[in-house]
Design a protein around this motif. Structure first.
Motif, short mmCIF file in Angstrom:
data_model
loop_
_atom_site.label_atom_id
_atom_site.label_comp_id
_atom_site.label_asym_id
_atom_site.label_seq_id
_atom_site.Cartn_x
_atom_site.Cartn_y
_atom_site.Cartn_z
N TYR A 1 -16.17 0.71 9.70
CA TYR A 1 -14.82 0.14 9.73
C TYR A 1 -14.36 0.06 11.17
O TYR A 1 -14.40 1.04 11.92
CB TYR A 1 -13.83 0.99 8.93
CG TYR A 1 -12.46 0.35 8.90
CD1 TYR A 1 -12.22 -0.73 8.07
CD2 TYR A 1 -11.45 0.79 9.75
CE1 TYR A 1 -10.98 -1.36 8.07
CE2 TYR A 1 -10.22 0.18 9.74
CZ TYR A 1 -9.98 -0.90 8.91
OH TYR A 1 -8.77 -1.53 8.92
N HIS B 1 -11.35 -2.69 -1.65
CA HIS B 1 -12.00 -1.41 -1.40
C HIS B 1 -13.51 -1.47 -1.63
O HIS B 1 -14.29 -0.93 -0.83
CB HIS B 1 -11.37 -0.32 -2.28
CG HIS B 1 -10.00 0.06 -1.84
ND1 HIS B 1 -9.09 0.67 -2.68
CD2 HIS B 1 -9.36 -0.08 -0.66
CE1 HIS B 1 -7.97 0.89 -2.03
NE2 HIS B 1 -8.10 0.44 -0.81
N GLY C 1 -7.89 -9.96 4.92
CA GLY C 1 -6.45 -9.91 5.06
C GLY C 1 -5.82 -11.27 4.80
O GLY C 1 -6.50 -12.28 4.63
N SER D 1 0.83 -1.21 0.00
CA SER D 1 0.00 0.00 0.00
C SER D 1 0.86 1.26 0.00
O SER D 1 0.59 2.21 -0.74
CB SER D 1 -0.93 0.00 1.21
OG SER D 1 -1.88 -1.04 1.13
N VAL E 1 -9.67 -4.99 8.61
CA VAL E 1 -8.58 -5.38 7.71
C VAL E 1 -7.33 -5.61 8.55
O VAL E 1 -6.82 -4.69 9.19
CB VAL E 1 -8.32 -4.31 6.63
CG1 VAL E 1 -7.17 -4.74 5.73
CG2 VAL E 1 -9.57 -4.07 5.79
N SER F 1 -4.91 0.72 6.12
CA SER F 1 -6.29 0.31 5.88
C SER F 1 -7.27 1.27 6.56
O SER F 1 -8.37 1.50 6.05
CB SER F 1 -6.52 -1.11 6.37
OG SER F 1 -6.20 -1.23 7.74
N GLN G 1 -6.34 -5.79 -3.68
CA GLN G 1 -6.75 -4.45 -3.31
C GLN G 1 -7.88 -3.91 -4.18
O GLN G 1 -8.77 -3.22 -3.69
CB GLN G 1 -5.55 -3.49 -3.37
CG GLN G 1 -5.87 -2.14 -2.72
CD GLN G 1 -4.83 -1.08 -3.01
OE1 GLN G 1 -4.41 -0.91 -4.14
NE2 GLN G 1 -4.40 -0.38 -1.98
N HIS H 1 -11.25 -0.84 13.85
CA HIS H 1 -9.79 -0.85 13.90
C HIS H 1 -9.36 -1.06 15.36
O HIS H 1 -9.07 -0.09 16.09
CB HIS H 1 -9.26 0.48 13.37
CG HIS H 1 -7.78 0.52 13.14
ND1 HIS H 1 -7.16 -0.16 12.13
CD2 HIS H 1 -6.80 1.20 13.79
CE1 HIS H 1 -5.86 0.08 12.15
NE2 HIS H 1 -5.62 0.90 13.16
N GLU I 1 -7.46 4.22 4.28
CA GLU I 1 -8.21 3.85 3.07
C GLU I 1 -9.69 3.80 3.36
O GLU I 1 -10.52 4.24 2.53
CB GLU I 1 -7.70 2.51 2.54
CG GLU I 1 -6.30 2.60 1.96
CD GLU I 1 -5.67 1.24 1.66
OE1 GLU I 1 -4.61 1.22 1.00
OE2 GLU I 1 -6.23 0.21 2.09
#
Length: 321
Positions: free
Chosen positions: A225, A216, A188, A11, A159, A237, A212, A227, A240
């Motif tokens: 999302y 997306h 992943g 990335s 991700v 990620s 990739q 994290h 993104e």
């Protein structure tokens, strides 16, 4: 310029090679970790050239971008004895936060006067002991995937590569509690067996490893999302996801506290707060879309590709002068 760098981080490299130079990427017959060549699942321009170690011996190289300690010796051998930092200008790019006894961790390139150490976050520069080496911070840049968010799938996207092996580093242990608030789609490498590892049903924790170009689109269909990373550098990620227009729910650790402004999602060191936020977005799609739009705007302003490439042009010019 002809810039030599290894394909270490797909990335990050995807953004870096969008610049105006020729990028020499080593390739070996077995495409091992020191010779992966061009990316296969990321879109790179024609200015990226695969070169063998034999071809590098006499190749004109204007700058070496080092990313792992052993590349110093590797580059000198493959460049026919030309030493990075002495005979060829060089920078050392540090992607990661330190491990081990973190407050005392010295960087492998500490106290060098022959190269510049570039960190990808201010957090990394703060936590590494860089000694007297000249240091810079060039924050990430993202090739904008566009505002793709629909949130039509009421699940949380995560991700992470190798979540079972990396465990507490990536917050894998927190996923059981968080999955009670929102079912998970974990994307992943080497994610297989994650549901069984966590004691979750396959429906509650689905996994997939996507290129990739497909990742997306899949992320943008999910409502939020997630994290949950405890200790790493700033995950690309996450940035993104923000570019895609996703609201984010993240642990308030490392550089995430700088990357996610108020109104773009929820940051907390309390898993129960993250669970409530994920549940809120799951049941309030309009709120998710609004916060996702703010996340995208914040990411474009701070992590846009032009700023990233301009910062690198400045540092590379200074290193070569």
């Amino acid at each position: 310029m002809n810039i030599l760098l290894w394909h270490v981080h797909g990335s990050w490299t995807t953004a870096f090679v969008q610049g105006p130079h020729t990028y020499l990427v080593p390739v070996t017959p077995d495409r091992d970790a020191d010779g992966l060549g061009r990316a296969r699942t990321f879109v790179w321009p024609d200015s990226v050239r695969e070169v063998t170690p034999e071809e590098l011996r006499d190749a004109p190289v204007d700058l070496v971008v080092l990313q792992r300690p052993h590349e110093l010796g590797l580059a000198e051998g493959w460049l026919g004895g030309r030493r990075p930092g002495r005979d060829v200008p060089a920078v050392y790019l540090e992607h990661n936060a330190p491990d081990g006894n973190v407050p005392e961790t010295r960087h492998p390139c500490a106290d060098r006067d022959d190269l510049t150490l570039v960190h990808v976050t201010h957090f990394n520069r703060l936590f590494w002991d860089n000694g007297s080496t000249r240091t810079e911070v060039i924050e990430h840049g993202i090739v904008d995937p566009g505002h793709q968010y629909t949130g039509r799938v009421p699940r949380a996207a995560v991700v992470v590569n190798e979540p079972v092996r990396r465990g507490r580093y990536t917050g894998t242990d927190l996923l059981t509690e968080l999955s009670a608030a929102a079912p998970l789609d974990v994307f992943g490498m080497r994610t297989e067996g994650l549901a069984a590892h966590l004691g979750l049903s396959e429906e509650r924790c689905r996994t997939a490893d996507l290129p990739q170009r497909d990742l997306h689109a899949a992320m943008a269909e999910r409502r939020v999302y997630l994290h949950p990373v405890r200790w790493t550098s700033l995950g690309l990620s996450l940035l993104e996801a923000m570019h895609l227009g996703m609201p984010v729910v993240a642990l308030a650790t490392t550089e995430a506290v700088e990357a996610v402004p108020p109104g773009a999602g929820t940051l907390s060191t309390r898993p129960e707060v993250l669970a409530r936020a994920a549940r809120h977005y799951l049941h309030e799609p309009e709120a998710a879309a609004r916060d996702g739009a703010r996340a995208r705007q914040a990411a474009l302003e701070r992590y846009g590709l032009k700023r990233f490439l301009d910062d690198w042009e400045r540092v590379m010019t200074e290193v070569r002068s």
